[in-house]
Motif scaffolding. Sequence first.
Motif, PDB file in Angstrom:
ATOM      1  N   TYR A  98      10.731   4.450   5.668  1.00  0.00           N
ATOM      2  CA  TYR A  98       9.682   5.268   5.036  1.00  0.00           C
ATOM      3  C   TYR A  98       9.615   6.633   5.729  1.00  0.00           C
ATOM      4  O   TYR A  98       9.836   6.733   6.943  1.00  0.00           O
ATOM      5  N   GLU A 207      -4.055   3.262   1.701  1.00  0.00           N
ATOM      6  CA  GLU A 207      -2.830   2.580   1.292  1.00  0.00           C
ATOM      7  C   GLU A 207      -1.968   2.382   2.528  1.00  0.00           C
ATOM      8  O   GLU A 207      -1.185   3.249   2.914  1.00  0.00           O
ATOM      9  N   HIS A 209       0.732   0.695   5.247  1.00  0.00           N
ATOM     10  CA  HIS A 209       2.049   0.066   5.321  1.00  0.00           C
ATOM     11  C   HIS A 209       2.013  -1.175   6.215  1.00  0.00           C
ATOM     12  O   HIS A 209       2.843  -2.062   6.090  1.00  0.00           O
ATOM     13  N   ILE A 237       0.025  -1.282   0.633  1.00  0.00           N
ATOM     14  CA  ILE A 237       0.942  -0.908  -0.427  1.00  0.00           C
ATOM     15  C   ILE A 237       1.776  -2.144  -0.801  1.00  0.00           C
ATOM     16  O   ILE A 237       1.880  -3.084   0.005  1.00  0.00           O
ATOM     17  N   ARG A 273       5.742  -7.491  -4.049  1.00  0.00           N
ATOM     18  CA  ARG A 273       5.832  -6.273  -4.867  1.00  0.00           C
ATOM     19  C   ARG A 273       5.513  -6.585  -6.313  1.00  0.00           C
ATOM     20  O   ARG A 273       5.728  -7.678  -6.772  1.00  0.00           O
TER      21      ARG A 273
END
Length: 273
Positions: A98, A207, A209, A237, A273
């Motif tokens: 990221y 949000e 990680h 997220i 996800r």
Amino acid sequence: MTKDNEAIEIRLLLEAIHLKYGFNFKDYANAHTKRRLRNRLERSSLDNFSQMTRRVLYDENFFNTLLMDLSINVTEMFRDPWFYKKVREELIPRLKTYSFIKVWHAGCSAGQEVYSMSILLEEEKMKKRVQVYATDFNEMILEKAKAGIYPLDVMKTYTTNYQQAGGTKEFSDYYAADNENVIIRRFIRDKILFSSHNLVTDGVFGEMHMIFCRNVLIYFNKKLQNHVLRLFYDSLIPGGYLCLGSKESLKFTEMADKFDVVCKKEKIYRKKR
């Protein structure tokens, strides 16, 4: 006093704390709450919890003492070294993909585990693209966390933990010491935003990680655990990581099917996800 009467008096005490000060301990685990309250009762000149309720209502200093009793303040730097070793070996390589990451330490207490992660991020050269948030409902303990000052006599344990967690430098590089205390150096304290947040009553937190909430859920009843886990799910997220304590698990919770297990022993989960 009968057990029934004691239970009623404790419920009234917790209700009084909620109404007067806004802190809701009613869904904390009964055994934890009773143990802390009984300990304070024995150390005070009070005869029962009804007297404690009156004292709480009219003596804010006493309430602040009781608030510290009810807070979860047992932690240390690099607690469970094998957990931090796994974070370094398994999660950091994934997080490096990221461009920027946000990390939330929920229920950070006096900050020991926050600074542990900050040291790890420093050694992995990730500090410039990370924002770390550290929250607790207790403003007094949050001030201790911000200060980053700890007794010198615990540093031997912290140093051993750091080494077992795969630390790559001298642990003493990260603090300055006098005869009684150490203070975490500023370059480790920067990039950390400390703020008040109550897991019981406050809402979603950005949000993220990665969320750390280690050895906090064990003090909550099942209803509150599910509430907090939902809060974490909504704050992560897709693909974000949730790190719990060694005695905690998503198993048998309402969130169990919404996460994948990344590291079973270390209680690291990933939001699907």
